[in-house]
Design a protein around this motif. Structure first.
Motif, PDB file in Angstrom:
ATOM      1  N   PHE A  32       5.858  19.903 -26.143  1.00 55.10           N
ATOM      2  CA  PHE A  32       5.667  18.423 -25.244  1.00 55.10           C
ATOM      3  C   PHE A  32       6.385  17.569 -25.690  1.00 55.10           C
ATOM      4  O   PHE A  32       6.967  17.311 -26.659  1.00 55.10           O
ATOM      5  CB  PHE A  32       3.994  18.136 -25.488  1.00 55.10           C
ATOM      6  N   ALA A  33       6.754  16.670 -24.830  1.00 51.31           N
ATOM      7  CA  ALA A  33       7.543  15.401 -24.934  1.00 51.31           C
ATOM      8  C   ALA A  33       6.759  14.329 -25.569  1.00 51.31           C
ATOM      9  O   ALA A  33       5.672  14.548 -25.576  1.00 51.31           O
ATOM     10  CB  ALA A  33       8.061  14.928 -23.611  1.00 51.31           C
ATOM     11  N   PRO A  34       7.541  13.655 -26.583  1.00 48.18           N
ATOM     12  CA  PRO A  34       6.665  12.705 -27.403  1.00 48.18           C
ATOM     13  C   PRO A  34       5.793  11.743 -26.532  1.00 48.18           C
ATOM     14  O   PRO A  34       4.916  11.306 -26.948  1.00 48.18           O
ATOM     15  CB  PRO A  34       7.572  12.142 -28.256  1.00 48.18           C
ATOM     16  N   ASP A  35       6.307  11.522 -25.355  1.00 48.77           N
ATOM     17  CA  ASP A  35       5.785  10.392 -24.684  1.00 48.77           C
ATOM     18  C   ASP A  35       4.814  11.195 -23.339  1.00 48.77           C
ATOM     19  O   ASP A  35       4.435  10.577 -22.383  1.00 48.77           O
ATOM     20  CB  ASP A  35       6.728   9.420 -23.802  1.00 48.77           C
ATOM     21  N   ALA A  36       4.641  12.583 -23.689  1.00 48.00           N
ATOM     22  CA  ALA A  36       3.781  13.464 -22.568  1.00 48.00           C
ATOM     23  C   ALA A  36       2.313  12.502 -22.563  1.00 48.00           C
ATOM     24  O   ALA A  36       1.843  11.889 -23.636  1.00 48.00           O
ATOM     25  CB  ALA A  36       3.568  14.655 -22.933  1.00 48.00           C
ATOM     26  N   THR A  37       1.604  12.702 -21.419  1.00 51.25           N
ATOM     27  CA  THR A  37       0.330  12.162 -21.110  1.00 51.25           C
ATOM     28  C   THR A  37      -0.681  13.387 -20.959  1.00 51.25           C
ATOM     29  O   THR A  37      -0.349  14.526 -20.523  1.00 51.25           O
ATOM     30  CB  THR A  37       0.330  11.070 -20.036  1.00 51.25           C
ATOM     31  N   ALA A  45     -10.945   8.905 -22.226  1.00 52.90           N
ATOM     32  CA  ALA A  45      -9.974   8.192 -21.616  1.00 52.90           C
ATOM     33  C   ALA A  45      -8.546   9.176 -21.565  1.00 52.90           C
ATOM     34  O   ALA A  45      -8.371  10.377 -22.386  1.00 52.90           O
ATOM     35  CB  ALA A  45      -9.461   7.227 -22.504  1.00 52.90           C
ATOM     36  N   ARG A  46      -7.677   8.594 -20.801  1.00 54.11           N
ATOM     37  CA  ARG A  46      -6.132   9.587 -20.876  1.00 54.11           C
ATOM     38  C   ARG A  46      -5.688   9.512 -22.527  1.00 54.11           C
ATOM     39  O   ARG A  46      -5.770   8.338 -22.967  1.00 54.11           O
ATOM     40  CB  ARG A  46      -5.351   9.022 -20.034  1.00 54.11           C
ATOM     41  N   LEU A  47      -5.083  10.596 -22.847  1.00 58.12           N
ATOM     42  CA  LEU A  47      -4.228  10.278 -24.085  1.00 58.12           C
ATOM     43  C   LEU A  47      -2.750  10.106 -23.774  1.00 58.12           C
ATOM     44  O   LEU A  47      -2.114  10.726 -22.905  1.00 58.12           O
ATOM     45  CB  LEU A  47      -4.359  11.667 -24.803  1.00 58.12           C
ATOM     46  N   ASP A  48      -2.328   8.800 -24.079  1.00 60.06           N
ATOM     47  CA  ASP A  48      -1.044   8.310 -23.762  1.00 60.06           C
ATOM     48  C   ASP A  48       0.183   8.764 -24.475  1.00 60.06           C
ATOM     49  O   ASP A  48       1.240   8.313 -23.956  1.00 60.06           O
ATOM     50  CB  ASP A  48      -1.078   6.713 -23.642  1.00 60.06           C
ATOM     51  N   ASP A  49       0.042   9.510 -25.342  1.00 59.87           N
ATOM     52  CA  ASP A  49       1.287  10.112 -26.068  1.00 59.87           C
ATOM     53  C   ASP A  49       0.822  11.524 -26.605  1.00 59.87           C
ATOM     54  O   ASP A  49      -0.280  11.684 -27.126  1.00 59.87           O
ATOM     55  CB  ASP A  49       1.832   9.363 -26.620  1.00 59.87           C
ATOM     56  N   ARG A  50       1.971  12.187 -27.109  1.00 57.90           N
ATOM     57  CA  ARG A  50       1.741  13.331 -27.825  1.00 57.90           C
ATOM     58  C   ARG A  50       1.100  13.214 -29.366  1.00 57.90           C
ATOM     59  O   ARG A  50       0.241  13.918 -29.623  1.00 57.90           O
ATOM     60  CB  ARG A  50       2.931  14.140 -28.153  1.00 57.90           C
ATOM     61  N   ALA A  51       1.296  11.999 -30.007  1.00 54.02           N
ATOM     62  CA  ALA A  51       0.692  11.808 -31.126  1.00 54.02           C
ATOM     63  C   ALA A  51      -0.686  11.433 -31.046  1.00 54.02           C
ATOM     64  O   ALA A  51      -1.414  12.095 -32.081  1.00 54.02           O
ATOM     65  CB  ALA A  51       1.506  10.554 -31.839  1.00 54.02           C
ATOM     66  N   THR A  52      -1.168  11.027 -30.230  1.00 54.25           N
ATOM     67  CA  THR A  52      -2.565  10.986 -29.954  1.00 54.25           C
ATOM     68  C   THR A  52      -3.241  12.058 -29.806  1.00 54.25           C
ATOM     69  O   THR A  52      -4.505  12.131 -30.388  1.00 54.25           O
ATOM     70  CB  THR A  52      -2.902   9.926 -28.781  1.00 54.25           C
ATOM     71  N   TYR A  53      -2.942  13.112 -29.182  1.00 51.37           N
ATOM     72  CA  TYR A  53      -3.324  14.313 -28.884  1.00 51.37           C
ATOM     73  C   TYR A  53      -3.287  15.186 -30.288  1.00 51.37           C
ATOM     74  O   TYR A  53      -4.256  15.640 -30.510  1.00 51.37           O
ATOM     75  CB  TYR A  53      -2.635  15.009 -27.810  1.00 51.37           C
ATOM     76  N   GLU A  54      -2.258  14.969 -30.678  1.00 52.17           N
ATOM     77  CA  GLU A  54      -2.168  15.554 -32.187  1.00 52.17           C
ATOM     78  C   GLU A  54      -3.261  15.167 -33.224  1.00 52.17           C
ATOM     79  O   GLU A  54      -3.747  15.973 -33.996  1.00 52.17           O
ATOM     80  CB  GLU A  54      -0.773  15.244 -32.734  1.00 52.17           C
ATOM     81  N   ARG A  55      -3.500  14.026 -33.160  1.00 50.68           N
ATOM     82  CA  ARG A  55      -4.610  13.505 -33.863  1.00 50.68           C
ATOM     83  C   ARG A  55      -5.930  14.076 -33.470  1.00 50.68           C
ATOM     84  O   ARG A  55      -6.794  14.305 -34.462  1.00 50.68           O
ATOM     85  CB  ARG A  55      -4.778  12.122 -34.007  1.00 50.68           C
ATOM     86  N   LEU A  56      -6.201  14.052 -32.403  1.00 49.46           N
ATOM     87  CA  LEU A  56      -7.265  14.549 -32.048  1.00 49.46           C
ATOM     88  C   LEU A  56      -7.465  16.152 -32.079  1.00 49.46           C
ATOM     89  O   LEU A  56      -8.429  16.758 -32.519  1.00 49.46           O
ATOM     90  CB  LEU A  56      -7.435  14.508 -30.207  1.00 49.46           C
ATOM     91  N   TRP A  57      -6.406  16.802 -32.011  1.00 49.61           N
ATOM     92  CA  TRP A  57      -6.402  18.453 -32.369  1.00 49.61           C
ATOM     93  C   TRP A  57      -6.663  18.460 -33.863  1.00 49.61           C
ATOM     94  O   TRP A  57      -7.481  19.223 -34.210  1.00 49.61           O
ATOM     95  CB  TRP A  57      -4.913  18.690 -32.066  1.00 49.61           C
ATOM     96  N   ASP A  58      -6.030  17.531 -34.630  1.00 50.47           N
ATOM     97  CA  ASP A  58      -6.227  17.738 -36.061  1.00 50.47           C
ATOM     98  C   ASP A  58      -7.676  17.509 -36.476  1.00 50.47           C
ATOM     99  O   ASP A  58      -8.489  18.004 -37.115  1.00 50.47           O
ATOM    100  CB  ASP A  58      -5.513  16.727 -36.918  1.00 50.47           C
ATOM    101  N   GLU A  59      -8.505  16.559 -35.735  1.00 46.49           N
ATOM    102  CA  GLU A  59      -9.921  16.550 -35.885  1.00 46.49           C
ATOM    103  C   GLU A  59     -10.669  17.601 -35.502  1.00 46.49           C
ATOM    104  O   GLU A  59     -11.809  17.951 -36.122  1.00 46.49           O
ATOM    105  CB  GLU A  59     -10.392  15.093 -35.021  1.00 46.49           C
ATOM    106  N   LEU A 118      13.278  22.928 -20.765  1.00 45.26           N
ATOM    107  CA  LEU A 118      12.045  21.956 -20.070  1.00 45.26           C
ATOM    108  C   LEU A 118      11.026  21.857 -21.134  1.00 45.26           C
ATOM    109  O   LEU A 118      10.749  22.635 -22.209  1.00 45.26           O
ATOM    110  CB  LEU A 118      11.475  23.537 -19.138  1.00 45.26           C
ATOM    111  N   VAL A 119      10.659  20.634 -20.868  1.00 49.46           N
ATOM    112  CA  VAL A 119       9.451  20.174 -21.823  1.00 49.46           C
ATOM    113  C   VAL A 119       8.261  19.507 -21.158  1.00 49.46           C
ATOM    114  O   VAL A 119       8.423  19.223 -20.009  1.00 49.46           O
ATOM    115  CB  VAL A 119      10.086  19.093 -22.822  1.00 49.46           C
ATOM    116  N   ALA A 120       7.136  19.962 -21.566  1.00 49.00           N
ATOM    117  CA  ALA A 120       5.983  19.501 -20.735  1.00 49.00           C
ATOM    118  C   ALA A 120       5.888  17.728 -20.948  1.00 49.00           C
ATOM    119  O   ALA A 120       6.162  17.181 -22.087  1.00 49.00           O
ATOM    120  CB  ALA A 120       4.680  20.265 -21.364  1.00 49.00           C
ATOM    121  N   VAL A 121       5.706  17.262 -19.845  1.00 47.88           N
ATOM    122  CA  VAL A 121       5.549  15.679 -20.163  1.00 47.88           C
ATOM    123  C   VAL A 121       4.232  15.417 -19.494  1.00 47.88           C
ATOM    124  O   VAL A 121       3.824  13.976 -19.591  1.00 47.88           O
ATOM    125  CB  VAL A 121       6.579  15.088 -19.091  1.00 47.88           C
TER     126      VAL A 121
END
Length: 129
Positions: A32-37, A45-59, A118-121
């Motif tokens: 995934f691109a760093p700015d993927a949504t 709510a929408r996750l506005d970037d990969r870092a936000t999703y990574e934190r959720l995944w870690d939780e 290719l990267v997922a955006v």
């Protein structure tokens, strides 16, 4: 502008599904691109970037979550200049602190070229009843 070919899109999507099925955080998020949504029906709510999703995944992982199985079917690729839309049905079973849960969802992944690949955006999951 380069138009992706169907085989490359299928391979990129399969890499995401395979990494998710293995609960392989690094390999999964590398696709995934760093700015993927991300839009998930399970999140408020929408996750506005990969870092936000990574934190959720870690939780999730810290709470005992892991993927037991993930399969993809009913695949479709739509190619566009510089991008592609991949849709499929995804059947997932996860282990949680409360036991196993299974889901059948529709998923859309939008891919774009970044560098030579290719990267997922964007990723969107909807429930399928």
């Amino acid at each position: 502008m380069t138009t992706p070919n169907q085989a490359d899109v299928e391979a990129a999507a399969s890499a995401i599904v395979d990494a998710f099925a293995a609960t392989d955080r690094d390999r999964y998020f590398a696709a995934f691109a760093p700015d993927a949504t991300f839009v998930f029906h399970t999140e408020p709510a929408r996750l506005d970037d990969r870092a936000t999703y990574e934190r959720l995944w870690d939780e999730w992982v810290a709470s005992g979550w892991r993927v037991v199985e993930c399969t993809s079917s009913d695949r479709r690729v739509q190619v566009l200049p510089g991008a592609a839309v991949f849709t499929h049905t995804v059947d997932t079973t996860v282990e949680t602190a409360d036991g196993r849960e299974s889901y059948r969802e529709r998923e859309t992944i939008v891919f774009a070229f970044e560098g030579d690949g290719l990267v997922a955006v964007h990723e969107h999951l909807s429930p399928l009843t």
